[in-house]
Design a protein around this motif. Sequence first.
Motif, PDB file in Angstrom:
ATOM      1  N   THR A 177       0.849  -1.192   0.000  1.00 14.62           N
ATOM      2  CA  THR A 177       0.000   0.000   0.000  1.00 14.62           C
ATOM      3  C   THR A 177       0.884   1.242   0.000  1.00 14.62           C
ATOM      4  O   THR A 177       2.052   1.189   0.392  1.00 14.62           O
ATOM      5  N   ASP A 237       1.364   4.905   1.592  1.00 15.43           N
ATOM      6  CA  ASP A 237       0.933   5.746   2.701  1.00 15.43           C
ATOM      7  C   ASP A 237       1.613   7.087   2.579  1.00 15.43           C
ATOM      8  O   ASP A 237       2.764   7.158   2.161  1.00 15.43           O
ATOM      9  N   THR A 238       0.902   8.132   2.960  1.00 19.72           N
ATOM     10  CA  THR A 238       1.576   9.433   3.013  1.00 19.72           C
ATOM     11  C   THR A 238       1.605   9.896   4.454  1.00 19.72           C
ATOM     12  O   THR A 238       0.701   9.618   5.242  1.00 19.72           O
ATOM     13  N   TYR A 239       2.681  10.562   4.799  1.00 22.10           N
ATOM     14  CA  TYR A 239       2.849  11.100   6.142  1.00 22.10           C
ATOM     15  C   TYR A 239       3.129  12.584   6.005  1.00 22.10           C
ATOM     16  O   TYR A 239       3.911  13.002   5.132  1.00 22.10           O
ATOM     17  N   LYS A 240       2.504  13.358   6.874  1.00 23.40           N
ATOM     18  CA  LYS A 240       2.800  14.778   6.857  1.00 23.40           C
ATOM     19  C   LYS A 240       4.028  15.039   7.703  1.00 23.40           C
ATOM     20  O   LYS A 240       4.429  14.188   8.497  1.00 23.40           O
ATOM     21  N   GLU A 293       4.804  13.655  11.349  1.00 24.56           N
ATOM     22  CA  GLU A 293       4.072  12.433  11.683  1.00 24.56           C
ATOM     23  C   GLU A 293       5.048  11.270  11.789  1.00 24.56           C
ATOM     24  O   GLU A 293       6.009  11.191  11.034  1.00 24.56           O
ATOM     25  N   TYR A 294       4.758  10.370  12.727  1.00 22.85           N
ATOM     26  CA  TYR A 294       5.672   9.251  12.957  1.00 22.85           C
ATOM     27  C   TYR A 294       5.314   8.041  12.090  1.00 22.85           C
ATOM     28  O   TYR A 294       4.140   7.718  11.918  1.00 22.85           O
ATOM     29  N   LEU A 295       6.339   7.393  11.555  1.00 27.07           N
ATOM     30  CA  LEU A 295       6.106   6.127  10.858  1.00 27.07           C
ATOM     31  C   LEU A 295       5.957   5.022  11.897  1.00 27.07           C
ATOM     32  O   LEU A 295       5.111   4.154  11.788  1.00 27.07           O
ATOM     33  N   GLU A 320       9.378   3.932  19.100  1.00 25.18           N
ATOM     34  CA  GLU A 320      10.126   2.933  19.839  1.00 25.18           C
ATOM     35  C   GLU A 320       9.143   1.986  20.543  1.00 25.18           C
ATOM     36  O   GLU A 320       8.114   2.443  21.061  1.00 25.18           O
ATOM     37  N   ASN A 321       9.448   0.706  20.530  1.00 26.88           N
ATOM     38  CA  ASN A 321       8.619  -0.345  21.157  1.00 26.88           C
ATOM     39  C   ASN A 321       7.359  -0.730  20.367  1.00 26.88           C
ATOM     40  O   ASN A 321       6.725  -1.722  20.691  1.00 26.88           O
ATOM     41  N   ASP A 322       7.021   0.043  19.352  1.00 29.96           N
ATOM     42  CA  ASP A 322       5.906  -0.378  18.492  1.00 29.96           C
ATOM     43  C   ASP A 322       6.318  -1.624  17.733  1.00 29.96           C
ATOM     44  O   ASP A 322       7.464  -1.714  17.302  1.00 29.96           O
ATOM     45  N   GLU A 376       2.119  -9.548   7.755  1.00 26.27           N
ATOM     46  CA  GLU A 376       1.044 -10.506   7.522  1.00 26.27           C
ATOM     47  C   GLU A 376       0.909 -10.818   6.033  1.00 26.27           C
ATOM     48  O   GLU A 376       0.851 -11.971   5.616  1.00 26.27           O
ATOM     49  N   LYS A 377       0.892  -9.747   5.236  1.00 30.10           N
ATOM     50  CA  LYS A 377       0.740  -9.949   3.798  1.00 30.10           C
ATOM     51  C   LYS A 377       1.944 -10.663   3.210  1.00 30.10           C
ATOM     52  O   LYS A 377       1.813 -11.566   2.383  1.00 30.10           O
TER      53      LYS A 377
END
Lengths: 175, 840
Positions: A45, A47-50, A53-55, A58-60, A124-125
């Motif tokens: 997919t 995705d756009t980030y402004k 904004e975080y991609l 930490e810990n995610d 997953e994909k």
Amino acid sequence: MNSNSENNKKIASCEFQDNLNILRQIDFFSTLPLELNKILAYLCTRDTYKEEEYLFHENDDDGQAYYIISGKARLFYNQAGKQRMIRDYEAGAFFGRLALLGNMPRIFSMKAINELTCLTLTREKFTKALSQFPDQMPKIIKAVAESIQGWEKRFLLHGSENCEACMHNIGVSLV
Amino acid sequence: MEKTKPPVVKRSLISWVWTSSLKLQVILILIIMIEVFARVIPLEMQKRIINEAINLRKIDLLFMYCGIYLAAVIAAGMLKYLNNIIQTIIGQRALADIRKALYHYILTLPLNFFRKTQPGMVVSSLITELTTSGNFVGMAVSVPITNVLTLLAFAGYLIWLHPLLALVSLSIYPIVIFLVPILQKRSNKANKKRVDAGRNLSSKIAESITGIHEIQGNGAFDLENQKYDRLIDRLLKIRIVWTLYAQGVKTLNNFFTNLSPFLIFILGGYLAMKGQLELGALVAFLSAQEKLYTPWKELIQFYQVYQDASVRYKRTMEYYDTLPDHEIAPKDRKPYDLEANLEVRNLSFVTDSGINLLDDINFTLKPGEHLALVGFSGSGKSTLALCIGQLYKYTGGHIQIGGKEVSELSKKDLVQNMGFVSQSPFIFEGTIKDNLLYACSARNDENGSGQDAADSMPTLDDMIAVLHQTGIFVDVLRFGLNTILTPDQDKDLVSSLLRVRQNFQRDFGEGLTDYVEFFDENKYLYYSNLAENLTFGAPNRDEFAVTNLPQNEYFLRFLDHAQLTRPLMSLGVQLARQTVDILGNLPPEEVFFEKSPVTPDELDEYKLLVERLNKVKLHELPASDRAKLLELALRFIPATHKMVSLPEILESLILEGRALFKDKISVEDPNAFTFYQISQYIFSQTILNNIFFGKVKTVNPQAQEKINQSIIQLLIEEDFLETIVEIGMEFQVGTKGDRLSGGQRQKLAIARALLKAPNMLIMDEATSALDNNSQARIQNLLDSRWKGKSTLIAVVHRLDIIKNYDKVAVMKAGKIGEFGTYDELIAKKGMLYELEFGKQ
Ligand SMILES: Nc1ncnc2c1ncn2[C@@H]1O[C@H](COP(=O)(O)OP(=O)(O)O)[C@@H](O)[C@H]1O
Ligand SMILES: [Mg+2]
């Protein structure tokens, strides 16, 4: 299936085609068969980030790999409560390979520093698609191993001997 | 009622004959008496017609006797039919009763039992193996009585005709009675084996279906096929033997009963020659003797059904013949309200195979204290939690809650006082609300229904509070927002939503243009399908639904008129080709098909269509194929179906077509569509899309968060949040909750336990599938709202959340290695320290 390749040419360049072209240039995917890359290109997919904004934090365990199509992202490390900047990633960068292979909470944080467009692929994909081509797994493992090896070689090449502390902890390619 | 009766597994098959439908059985016996009587009447009439009516030439008697004859035949026929109906009802009722009783019993069996029992086996026991028992119970009274009576009647008649001849010809039957059981015994043995083999087979099937991912992942088809084929072959052999014995019984019976006339001929013939028997009498005897055959055959058949049913029944009941570990409900008192202090002394748990899973565990907790159980996986944490929760029966030592020994409490006592969130919680098919109320409903059901129970059910506010606390609130709100309302739904709801839409446009319209594609009459909607783009409205009649448009004559004519037919067909072709090329060989999984215009079910159909396309020209395709292609084109959503791009020319053609369509249909069929207008609710769209008057463009989590916040703010302003959440709670979660994410399932499971507000709570790695924030949120909740109120035992897989627990227990190989407060244990630099900071 051959008849389809000529059809592909007729179609005005669509996102799927662009994705496919990108994937085929990335070391991680380039050795995989076209059939599999097509599926991955279809599953990716955009995705756009402004700015700001975080991609990921930490810990995610965001569980995906990113390819930057345009814009710039910055990597941070949280050191005793203080954010320390590590480096920037620009268009053409691909990162997050390991997150495709298994659970991998991030050690770093990454955020967009201007309008950023990424191609992303989730674990997953990726796993689902790869499970259709079980015999391709060795190639993936090889690509990961090579990228770790390559990383460490570059690290040593670029004057890290000046950093005494680092020299005690090198050898990640020996894991 | 249940208490005094023996458990179902101890009951005999015969006992069901009386318990299931005693009244019907009695009625049945009466019917049989009349029926047998009605069968004898024709014989008597036969005699009287000849002797009295014909001989004496009395025409009125002839009519009367013939009338009685006819009435008797009709009555016998109808009674026979009634008999069959009652038999069927009795049989089916008994089957239903047995199935219910066994299922109810199986659910109470110890968890350990299910470690070695596959679901498929239970299914086959309940579904297939018991059907013959039902048949048997249906037959059990009527068949033997009818046939024995008939048999006796005819035998008596024979004896009356000629005693000696009768005795000789009847002498066959004792031999059959002696021989049949011998054969039947062998048949039964084979039948037992067949039941077991059938059981293995269903387990095997259940196993491979459950493990299908692993099988396909490893390409282990041959391996699994071999295992399966072996079981089938074994079953085949057993079935052949079994069937042959069953046939053997029939053959044997036939053989001997056919010998009977032979005996009559040889003896009767001799007597006739000697002049001791009239020829007429011999003929009469022969024909009467023949009547014995049918009831006898039916009795033998009945015997076989009985044997088969009792073998299956016994085999099935034997399998489940273990006792539940605990009593289900206390006998002569209300369930206890227990003090929530816990004392564990010298606790041990040894498995059947003698493995010591828990060994000499000792600790105590005061009411409201929180204990964290940590340790490597496999150290026995779950086992300990299960023992305290009465799900495993410990084999030694003591667990006491509020001074009462857990093993002696009934399930109800525990359920009344304890909540349990297991390591892999199960979500049931139904709505979010059903699942949320699961624990409460179960507790209240057992306390009996009525006012009391209704009073102690949680209110909507309670439910919303717990959704908030466990952090699943926003998810449920989403489900609510994604609901499509029907026109007959609350009018107030719709007008409030229109107000929310206005406020949304006013307050957020500008700020969210990056994230929302508004329904704009002059723009192509990349997040909507092509049909919506063309009609730009919600169909009010079924014939205009997207799926029906390709067959809708009016619409097809319109496409021709707007010169859209050809470009849409070629779009359809591209979509079909590309989708088949990419997805052609993939299994029907959600991941692969969520961005495909073709559903998994249709894939094969489109594959063939593409093959046909390669052979003939587009216009040569049959109409059905062209409709399929058109349907694909109408489904096309440019932002989702990325395998094809929307040609610019087509885009402007469709925008022109949109205006054309509106003009045309507003005149010709004004009620067919409700066009998208800011002042109208759109019933074909979700609540969220209605509020937006558009569709969300992004899947980016941060953008979603922003959108959520603005929506929530708006809904609060309109005092509408709870209504939407209530709608969201009606969301169907799918089988095993498969329409929820792993995190959502876990949150729901926690919410379900918390809603019950038990004074003792056990959580086994209950937050393992949650992200950091959610985990922290739930930990805060436990610390702030439950500490001091409910005793908590939490198996914890991450050490960073245990600092606030009152006590920490470190488990190692089935023992508690360390027990104390976090600070004590860290200061001690023992096992906890090692777990947290590694070996020094
Ligand atoms: N009823 C049982 N019979 C036999 N082995 C069991 C049983 N229950 C659990 N086990 C085994 O006991 C060990 C401890 O399990 P468990 O309590 O789940 O550990 P933990 O929760 O600490 O990871 C595991 O190896 C498990 O397979
Ligand atoms: Mg466990």
